[in-house]
Scaffold this motif. Structure first.
Motif, PDB file in Angstrom:
ATOM      1  N   LEU A  74       2.243  -0.693   0.708  1.00  0.00           N
ATOM      2  CA  LEU A  74       1.746  -0.735  -0.678  1.00  0.00           C
ATOM      3  C   LEU A  74       1.960   0.606  -1.388  1.00  0.00           C
ATOM      4  O   LEU A  74       2.186   0.650  -2.601  1.00  0.00           O
ATOM      5  N   GLY A  75       1.890   1.690  -0.623  1.00  0.00           N
ATOM      6  CA  GLY A  75       2.047   3.021  -1.213  1.00  0.00           C
ATOM      7  C   GLY A  75       3.456   3.291  -1.707  1.00  0.00           C
ATOM      8  O   GLY A  75       3.685   4.245  -2.458  1.00  0.00           O
ATOM      9  N   ALA A  76       4.415   2.470  -1.301  1.00  0.00           N
ATOM     10  CA  ALA A  76       5.802   2.667  -1.735  1.00  0.00           C
ATOM     11  C   ALA A  76       6.015   2.194  -3.172  1.00  0.00           C
ATOM     12  O   ALA A  76       7.007   2.543  -3.806  1.00  0.00           O
ATOM     13  N   HIS A  77       5.065   1.409  -3.699  1.00  0.00           N
ATOM     14  CA  HIS A  77       5.225   0.902  -5.070  1.00  0.00           C
ATOM     15  C   HIS A  77       4.901   2.022  -6.074  1.00  0.00           C
ATOM     16  O   HIS A  77       3.936   2.747  -5.885  1.00  0.00           O
ATOM     17  N   PRO A  78       5.693   2.132  -7.148  1.00  0.00           N
ATOM     18  CA  PRO A  78       5.428   3.217  -8.116  1.00  0.00           C
ATOM     19  C   PRO A  78       4.079   3.100  -8.831  1.00  0.00           C
ATOM     20  O   PRO A  78       3.598   4.093  -9.383  1.00  0.00           O
ATOM     21  N   GLY A  79       3.450   1.915  -8.802  1.00  0.00           N
ATOM     22  CA  GLY A  79       2.138   1.766  -9.439  1.00  0.00           C
ATOM     23  C   GLY A  79       0.983   2.172  -8.543  1.00  0.00           C
ATOM     24  O   GLY A  79      -0.175   2.191  -8.983  1.00  0.00           O
ATOM     25  N   PHE A  80       1.251   2.521  -7.293  1.00  0.00           N
ATOM     26  CA  PHE A  80       0.191   2.938  -6.350  1.00  0.00           C
ATOM     27  C   PHE A  80      -0.409   4.267  -6.791  1.00  0.00           C
ATOM     28  O   PHE A  80       0.332   5.200  -7.097  1.00  0.00           O
ATOM     29  N   ARG A  81      -1.740   4.353  -6.827  1.00  0.00           N
ATOM     30  CA  ARG A  81      -2.393   5.606  -7.245  1.00  0.00           C
ATOM     31  C   ARG A  81      -3.319   6.188  -6.175  1.00  0.00           C
ATOM     32  O   ARG A  81      -3.755   7.326  -6.300  1.00  0.00           O
ATOM     33  N   GLY A  82      -3.666   5.396  -5.162  1.00  0.00           N
ATOM     34  CA  GLY A  82      -4.533   5.956  -4.137  1.00  0.00           C
ATOM     35  C   GLY A  82      -5.233   4.880  -3.332  1.00  0.00           C
ATOM     36  O   GLY A  82      -5.137   3.684  -3.651  1.00  0.00           O
ATOM     37  N   VAL A  83      -5.908   5.311  -2.285  1.00  0.00           N
ATOM     38  CA  VAL A  83      -6.628   4.373  -1.423  1.00  0.00           C
ATOM     39  C   VAL A  83      -7.752   5.129  -0.717  1.00  0.00           C
ATOM     40  O   VAL A  83      -7.638   6.331  -0.470  1.00  0.00           O
ATOM     41  N   SER A  84      -8.853   4.417  -0.450  1.00  0.00           N
ATOM     42  CA  SER A  84      -9.889   4.993   0.401  1.00  0.00           C
ATOM     43  C   SER A  84     -10.414   3.913   1.331  1.00  0.00           C
ATOM     44  O   SER A  84     -10.339   2.718   1.022  1.00  0.00           O
TER      45      SER A  84
ATOM     46  N   GLU B 228      -0.952  -6.146 -12.190  1.00  0.00           N
ATOM     47  CA  GLU B 228       0.415  -6.640 -12.004  1.00  0.00           C
ATOM     48  C   GLU B 228       1.150  -5.773 -10.981  1.00  0.00           C
ATOM     49  O   GLU B 228       1.906  -6.285 -10.149  1.00  0.00           O
ATOM     50  N   ASP B 229       0.951  -4.474 -11.062  1.00  0.00           N
ATOM     51  CA  ASP B 229       1.583  -3.575 -10.084  1.00  0.00           C
ATOM     52  C   ASP B 229       1.076  -3.879  -8.676  1.00  0.00           C
ATOM     53  O   ASP B 229       1.851  -3.899  -7.717  1.00  0.00           O
ATOM     54  N   PHE B 230      -0.240  -4.097  -8.558  1.00  0.00           N
ATOM     55  CA  PHE B 230      -0.771  -4.412  -7.227  1.00  0.00           C
ATOM     56  C   PHE B 230      -0.155  -5.698  -6.694  1.00  0.00           C
ATOM     57  O   PHE B 230       0.275  -5.758  -5.536  1.00  0.00           O
ATOM     58  N   MET B 231      -0.104  -6.718  -7.530  1.00  0.00           N
ATOM     59  CA  MET B 231       0.436  -7.996  -7.074  1.00  0.00           C
ATOM     60  C   MET B 231       1.912  -7.843  -6.668  1.00  0.00           C
ATOM     61  O   MET B 231       2.354  -8.394  -5.659  1.00  0.00           O
ATOM     62  N   ALA B 232       2.653  -7.075  -7.465  1.00  0.00           N
ATOM     63  CA  ALA B 232       4.078  -6.857  -7.164  1.00  0.00           C
ATOM     64  C   ALA B 232       4.239  -6.097  -5.843  1.00  0.00           C
ATOM     65  O   ALA B 232       5.184  -6.336  -5.082  1.00  0.00           O
ATOM     66  N   ALA B 233       3.309  -5.174  -5.574  1.00  0.00           N
ATOM     67  CA  ALA B 233       3.371  -4.398  -4.331  1.00  0.00           C
ATOM     68  C   ALA B 233       2.956  -5.241  -3.131  1.00  0.00           C
ATOM     69  O   ALA B 233       3.524  -5.135  -2.038  1.00  0.00           O
TER      70      ALA B 233
ATOM     71  N   PRO C   4       5.072  -9.370  -1.628  1.00  0.00           N
ATOM     72  CA  PRO C   4       6.171  -9.439  -0.639  1.00  0.00           C
ATOM     73  C   PRO C   4       5.693  -9.193   0.797  1.00  0.00           C
ATOM     74  O   PRO C   4       6.367  -9.601   1.742  1.00  0.00           O
ATOM     75  N   HIS C   5       4.547  -8.521   0.951  1.00  0.00           N
ATOM     76  CA  HIS C   5       4.058  -8.160   2.279  1.00  0.00           C
ATOM     77  C   HIS C   5       2.792  -8.926   2.670  1.00  0.00           C
ATOM     78  O   HIS C   5       2.213  -8.661   3.723  1.00  0.00           O
ATOM     79  N   ALA C   6       2.386  -9.870   1.822  1.00  0.00           N
ATOM     80  CA  ALA C   6       1.156 -10.616   2.085  1.00  0.00           C
ATOM     81  C   ALA C   6       1.175 -11.315   3.449  1.00  0.00           C
ATOM     82  O   ALA C   6       0.186 -11.240   4.191  1.00  0.00           O
TER      83      ALA C   6
END
Lengths: 107, 107
Positions: A33-43, A71-76, A79-81
């Motif tokens: 998920l972090g490879a998507h340009p819309g990724f901003r962080g995770v905890s 939309e960015d999250f869904m796009a990220a 494909p890996h769901a």
């Protein structure tokens, strides 16, 4: 900005393998998920206590992904769901509660 | 580091006044809790969607306070508990679910 919260209920008698989750599932999730340009962080958080004295936490674990948009999250994620959802049974037997939030305030 | 999560269930028919929450309750909470040296941050999110397509979010709102330790949070919160808890009825008629989490990973 949106936050996708994945909450794992601390159901009595349920199983949650934090070791597998932290060392196998989350690194792979972040890699994908972090490879998507819309990724901003995770905890990731581990439930310790509930609100009342000595009460168990309602959730064994919480994971929050921050993305620029839903939309960015869904796009990220889509494909890996199959891989990521298929991995859940390896660390828990509870179904996670998932919700998409709009971030209103960050300090 | 710990995260104190305050989750407001999106019970059908329940009330949640986001305007009062964002413009009165949260600024006052941040003023009071943010003054403690153990305060590390806060975020507020508004529930938008559940995990299944078109499902409502399980929680109308989530608030996460980050503190250096659970002891710091309690020291910051307890002196102001009557005021802050007494304010809840002004913006919602649901009881928040509260839990204390250990932060395991932040990216």
């Amino acid at each position: 900005m949106v936050r996708i919260s994945i909450l794992y209920p601390n159901t009595p008698g349920s199983r949650f393998d934090f070791d597998y989750y932290m060392h196998t599932h989350m690194p792979r999730s972040i890699e994908l998920l972090g490879a998507h340009p819309g990724f901003r962080g995770v905890s990731v958080e581990k439930g310790v206590l509930g609100g009342a004295p000595d009460a168990p936490p309602a959730y064994a674990a919480m994971c929050h992904f921050t993305f620029e948009s839903a939309e960015d999250f869904m796009a990220a994620f889509m494909p890996h769901a199959p891989e990521l959802q298929g991995d859940i049974a390896r660390y828990t037997d509870v179904a996670p509660l998932i919700q998409i939030n709009q971030i209103m305030l960050v300090r």
